[in-house]
Design a protein around this motif. Sequence first.
Motif, PDB file in Angstrom:
ATOM      1  N   ALA A   9      82.687  72.665  76.333  1.00 61.16           N
ATOM      2  CA  ALA A   9      81.364  73.026  75.827  1.00 61.16           C
ATOM      3  C   ALA A   9      80.357  71.889  75.973  1.00 61.16           C
ATOM      4  O   ALA A   9      79.184  72.106  76.309  1.00 61.16           O
ATOM      5  N   ALA A  22      75.696  76.156  74.884  1.00 58.83           N
ATOM      6  CA  ALA A  22      76.507  76.663  73.772  1.00 58.83           C
ATOM      7  C   ALA A  22      76.734  78.161  73.909  1.00 58.83           C
ATOM      8  O   ALA A  22      77.825  78.671  73.609  1.00 58.83           O
ATOM      9  N   ASP A  26      80.360  79.983  74.171  1.00 59.57           N
ATOM     10  CA  ASP A  26      80.764  81.054  73.253  1.00 59.57           C
ATOM     11  C   ASP A  26      81.198  82.295  74.015  1.00 59.57           C
ATOM     12  O   ASP A  26      82.195  82.958  73.654  1.00 59.57           O
ATOM     13  N   ASN A  29      84.602  81.747  75.444  1.00 62.02           N
ATOM     14  CA  ASN A  29      85.639  81.828  74.389  1.00 62.02           C
ATOM     15  C   ASN A  29      85.970  83.274  74.058  1.00 62.02           C
ATOM     16  O   ASN A  29      87.141  83.634  73.871  1.00 62.02           O
TER      17      ASN A  29
END
Length: 243
Positions: A9, A22, A26, A29
Amino acid sequence: MIAAKLIQAEKLKKMYGDQLGAGIADALNICIKSAELFYSNKPLSMEWEPPLEGFYLGKVNSSLADNIEEGLHRAAMYCSSFSFSTEAIKTPSPKKTELSAPESWRKNIYEAVARQRADFAGFFDRAIAIRGSGVPITFGFLSDTYAAQFDAVPDSSRIQQALVRAQSKLWQLDRLRDEATLFKPELCELLIQIPSPSISDPEGSAFKDFIEELRYEASRRALDVYTSESPVEAAHHVIARVA
C-alpha cells in the motif's frame, strides 16, 4: 492456492498519491480476500468473478516452483490479470493536438495536390540551407521552378500576428531566390487563406488592408501573393504554376 499482493500500500500511495493509492490497495485487498474464500473450497479450474468493477481476469497459468518466493515471482511474470482505478477509467483520453490555421491550410493543399499529381508530393516541406541563415529553412512547396509558402488568417482578431508571420515568409522566399545555391525558382509566392467575403464590413476592410500591405511588400521583392478560401482552388493554382 495463495493470493498475494506484490505491491504494498505504501508504494501504491507513492505512485498514485495517498487517496488514490489507498483506494487501489483497498480494492486489491477485497479481491484477494474474495479469491482466497472462493478457492478455499473450489478447484483452480473453476472461474472466479472479481467482486469489483474494473478488474479483468487473464488466462489461468500453472507453474512449478521450489519455494513461495519463486512462485510469487513467476506469478508476477506470467499473470495477465490487471485492474483500473475508477479515476483512471473516468479520465478522458488526451485530445489530439489540433493543427493551427496555417498548418491546416498547408495540409489540405498538400492532400488536394497529391490526389491529382502524386509526383508533386515530394515538393512539400522541403528544407534547404540558405547562405547566412544559420539553419535550413523549410518551404511549404519547392520545386526547381516554383516556390511557395503557406499561411492563413482565421479571423480579423489575428491579423497583426498573421501580418508579421506572412512578412517573414515573404522574406524567406526572397532569400531563397537570391541566396540559395541549389534552387533558383522562377516564381515565388505566398499562398494565404482568408475567410469568405461574406464577413461584415469592418472585418472586410481589415482584410482588404491586410492583403494590400502584403502585396505591396511582395511587389518590392518581385514576389506574388495569392489569396483564396478554398484549399482545392489553391491546389489547382499550385499545379498550374508548376505544370
